[in-house]
Design an enzyme around this catalytic site. Structure first.
Site, PDB file in Angstrom:
ATOM      1  CD  GLU A  90      -2.088  -2.228   1.159  1.00  0.00           C
ATOM      2  OE1 GLU A  90      -0.972  -2.664   1.512  1.00  0.00           O
ATOM      3  OE2 GLU A  90      -3.057  -2.950   0.903  1.00  0.00           O
ATOM      4  CG  HIS A 159      -9.778  -7.395   8.289  1.00  0.00           C
ATOM      5  ND1 HIS A 159      -8.903  -7.984   9.170  1.00  0.00           N
ATOM      6  CD2 HIS A 159      -9.217  -7.511   7.065  1.00  0.00           C
ATOM      7  CE1 HIS A 159      -7.856  -8.457   8.497  1.00  0.00           C
ATOM      8  NE2 HIS A 159      -8.021  -8.178   7.226  1.00  0.00           N
TER       9      HIS A 159
END
Lengths: 367, 394
Positions: A90, A159
């Site tokens: 990322e 998450h």
């Protein structure tokens, strides 16, 4: 209750619950139904077609057709130069996206979930958000960061976080969060066309939900203005603000409140930054009561900002303290019963609205 | 008054030198002379996964004189910034580049303004190399309107988009993925240009660098990663920070070249080689062996982690300006006096510009709220007391 909620989320019994009246009020010629997924996909397709500078980047966006199938078919249509599968890095690929935006391209960077954006947050804030200011307007950054945000179902603590308030506190960013298909299309198209960095917070559980859309929404030039909230349901007794999935919950809460003679006004924020303070305040000045709803952590959340704004601008109009409904102040648990307690439910919104209207049942003495 | 001092300098030198050349009718005007001269670099290049370019560099009197003047200007500018900082006219961070000038001028000699350069916070000289003016530098350092970022950026945030200089970044290592993104955009746009992403030996260990390098190699991006190895990451020597300080080899599958960064001609040769390579074969790493005379920043004396002998040793043996001076004198391209005159002229230019920069006003209070967005949508922004200070963003 969770089973029913799940059914609703999957869109099966959705049509049964929504009263016909509000459908006619909300949409002009509600002919076609599309899912949020289709709405996002078509928005990306149209914007890529209209502007060759727009390209997509992210994990599994190409050959896998998108982790949540949002980018389905786009690799075939636009080729590997414009739909790029990235490694699981990322920080690296977000920096590359921002650099491409510096040069004048228009990247749409996908985070598989916004939880992973934390690996790249320096590039979102320091490289993207602040550049136009630090360079006194020389370097603008026309980039969109999109992906699912907030709680899904059973995915656990790492998450499930909602990043709306983190990103919305940063000047230089625009932060949008669609609820239905109309929002998804209009806001994503507006985000891609906008010359500033936009954080676009979707919701995994809404991807499969269908909503009616008018011909106007389906037109390729359709755009929703950034910074304007939408009044999804008009009312006069209490204002309920929400964004993303919670708009659906707020609308259902409004129907329940209707039966008690409480007419709730539901505001779909659509834009977290800029926040449509004038619509929110105008509504509170009409209803005199406010319930803010969000999925994310309560401390320093979106609701806190809305409450402060209303206290500053419309204090004299408040007939009751502002009520805040938010996710529980704990990391997201896995067990289904605890998870249910960690996110707002419709009855929480109803209860808070009743409290704001001084119509709640007194709390039991034992506590 | 924002003249490009570098460009106008050649005409001034001609004026200075005309009387001299008329008294020595056999000497041609050196500032426009492009007769090729071949010079050997001080040391050969060391390569990793590629064939090193030749040590023989083609140059000419005009270029050598430009190198001399440009580096003298940069040197003088940085020293003047030191004084301004101590006089408290420059605040916050101030990272000086003196000693490293050869990297900035050598690179410019090998590329065009259509190629992109991006660097970290030691950016004053890189900005000048890209065509920025002295006034823009000093005014920005002092936070004035005439600054390149209108006083809103500061020392670490110089930009010049019209000559593809993308800053000016404070977060160590962030500029490398950004640079690879610029290279991506150049390839996407089929511009046939390259990006030089500069970073230090301290930043060389950043993970995002390897993430960006991996993607650049996978996608064949025309990205040239330039490690300006001045051997100290702030106060930490390279051998204490990197298990392998052979930064030109750290690309593993990406080729690399180690270059004497104090030799402007070696830098030029390496950058020319790297540009050709990147356009054909994708990313390459250049390690510039260089040195900074100042500490990491103005808050760092620079002598607690290295000896004064080391610093003066480099100054005596490897100073980039002295090297070019010796080259010019040995090839009889100018006299010692002419070179000293150039240095005097540069000093005066710097002093005059500082006077001018001091006269530039501080930004208007309304500038607090400008450029937050490219398109503000008429949204409201607030000062510290939002009931007192509000603004509508255009």
């Amino acid at each position: 209750m969770l089973a029913i909620a799940r059914q609703r989320i999957l869109g099966q019994s959705f049509q049964k619950i929504r009263p016909a009246v509000s459908v006619l009020r909300s949409y002009s010629s509600a002919a076609k139904q599309i899912t949020v997924r289709e709405a996002l996909n078509s928005a990306l397709d149209e914007e890529m077609s209209a502007d060759p500078k727009v390209f997509l980047m992210g994990e599994e966006v190409g050959e896998y057709q998108g982790a949540y199938k949002i980018t389905k078919g786009l690799l075939e249509k636009y080729g590997p130069e414009r739909v790029l599968d990235t490694p699981i890095t990322e920080a690296g690929f977000t920096g590359i996206g921002v650099g491409a935006a510096y040069y004048g391209l228009k990247p749409v960077v996908e985070f598989m979930t916004f939880n992973f954006s934390m690996q790249a947050i320096d590039h979102i804030i320091n490289s993207a958000a602040k550049s136009n200011y630090m360079s006194a307007g020389q370097i603008s950054v026309p980039i969109v960061f999109r992906g699912p945000n907030g709680a899904a179902a059973g995915v656990g603590a790492q998450h499930s976080q909602c990043y709306a308030s983190w990103y919305a506190s940063c000047p230089g960013l625009k932060v949008l969060s669609p609820y239905n298909s109309e929002d998804a299309r209009g806001l994503l198209k507006a985000a891609i066309r906008d010359p500033d960095p936009v954080v676009f917070l979707e919701n995994e559980l809404l991807y499969g939900e269908s909503f009616p859309v008018s011909d106007e929404v389906l037109d390729s030039s359709f755009c929703i203005p950034i910074g304007k909230a939408k009044i999804e349901r008009e009312g006069k007794d209490v204002t309920i603000t929400a964004f993303s999935k919670m708009v659906g919950y707020a609308l259902k809460a409004a129907e329940i409140l209707e039966k008690d003679g409480i007419h709730a006004e539901v505001i779909n924020l659509r834009s977290i930054r800029p926040l449509d303070r004038s619509t929110i305040n105008a509504s509170v000045r009409k209803t005199n009561r406010l319930v803010t709803v969000e999925e994310g952590f309560p401390q320093h959340g979106v609701g806190a900002e809305i409450c402060a704004s209303v206290v500053e601008e419309s204090f004299a109009y408040l007939d009751a303290p502002v009520e805040r409904i938010a996710g529980a102040d704990v990391p997201m648990p896995y067990a289904a019963n605890l998870e249910r307690m960690a996110v707002p439910q419709i009855e929480d919104i109803v209860r808070a609205a009743r409290r704001a209207c001084y119509r709640s049942v007194p709390l039991a003495a034992a506590a | 008054m924002a003249l490009s001092y570098l460009r106008s300098s050649s005409s001034r030198s001609v004026n200075l030198l005309k009387p001299l050349s008329s008294s020595l009718p056999l000497r041609r005007p050196i500032s426009t002379d492009t007769t090729p001269i071949t010079v050997e670099t001080s040391v050969p290049f060391t390569s990793h996964q590629c064939d090193a370019p030749s040590r023989s560099v083609e140059t000419n009197p005009k270029e050598l004189l430009t190198f001399f003047r440009d580096m003298a200007l940069m040197r003088r500018m940085e020293i003047a910034a030191d004084s301004l900082y101590k006089a408290k006219l420059i605040r916050g961070f101030c990272h000086l580049y003196d000693g490293q000038e050869a990297v900035a001028v050598g690179m410019e000699a090998a590329v065009t303004k259509k190629d992109c350069i991006i660097t970290a916070y030691r950016d004053h000289c890189t900005f000048i190399g890209r065509g920025g003016t002295l006034l823009e530098v000093f005014a920005e350092l002092m936070g004035r309107q005439a600054g390149c970022s209108k006083g809103k950026g500061g020392s670490m945030h110089f930009y010049k988009k019209d000559s593809n200089f993308y800053g000016g970044h404070g977060i160590v290592g962030a500029q490398v993925p950004l640079g690879c993104g610029l290279a991506f955009a150049q390839k996407y746009s089929k511009d046939e240009t390259v990006t030089f992403a500069l970073y230090g030996d301290g930043a060389a260990n950043q993970g995002q660098l390897f993430e960006a390098l991996n993607i650049s190699a996978l996608w064949d991006l025309p990205a040239i990663l330039v490690c300006e190895n001045n051997h100290y990451g702030m106060g930490t020597a390279e051998w204490r920070a990197a298990k392998s300080p052979a930064y030109y080899k750290r690309g593993d599958y990406v080729p690399g070249l180690k270059v004497d960064g104090m030799d402007a001609l070696a830098v030029k040769q390496a950058c020319k080689f790297a540009k050709e390579h990147a356009l054909k074969n994708g990313p390459i790493i250049l390690e510039m062996d260089t040195y900074r005379y100042h500490g990491h920043s103005m808050s760092d004396p620079g002598s607690t982690y290295r000896t004064r002998d080391e610093i003066s040793g480099v100054r005596q043996e490897r100073d980039p300006i002295e090297r070019i001076r010796k080259l010019i004198l040995s090839h009889d391209l100018a006299t010692e006096k002419e070179l000293k005159d150039i240095e005097k002229e540069v000093r005066k230019e710097v002093d005059d510009t500082i006077t001018q920069a001091k006269e530039s006003p501080m930004p208007e209070p309304s500038e607090l709220f400008t450029n937050v967005y490219a398109k503000g949508l008429g949204v409201e922004s607030f000062g510290a007391d939002r009931k007192e200070v509000r603004a509508t963003l255009p």
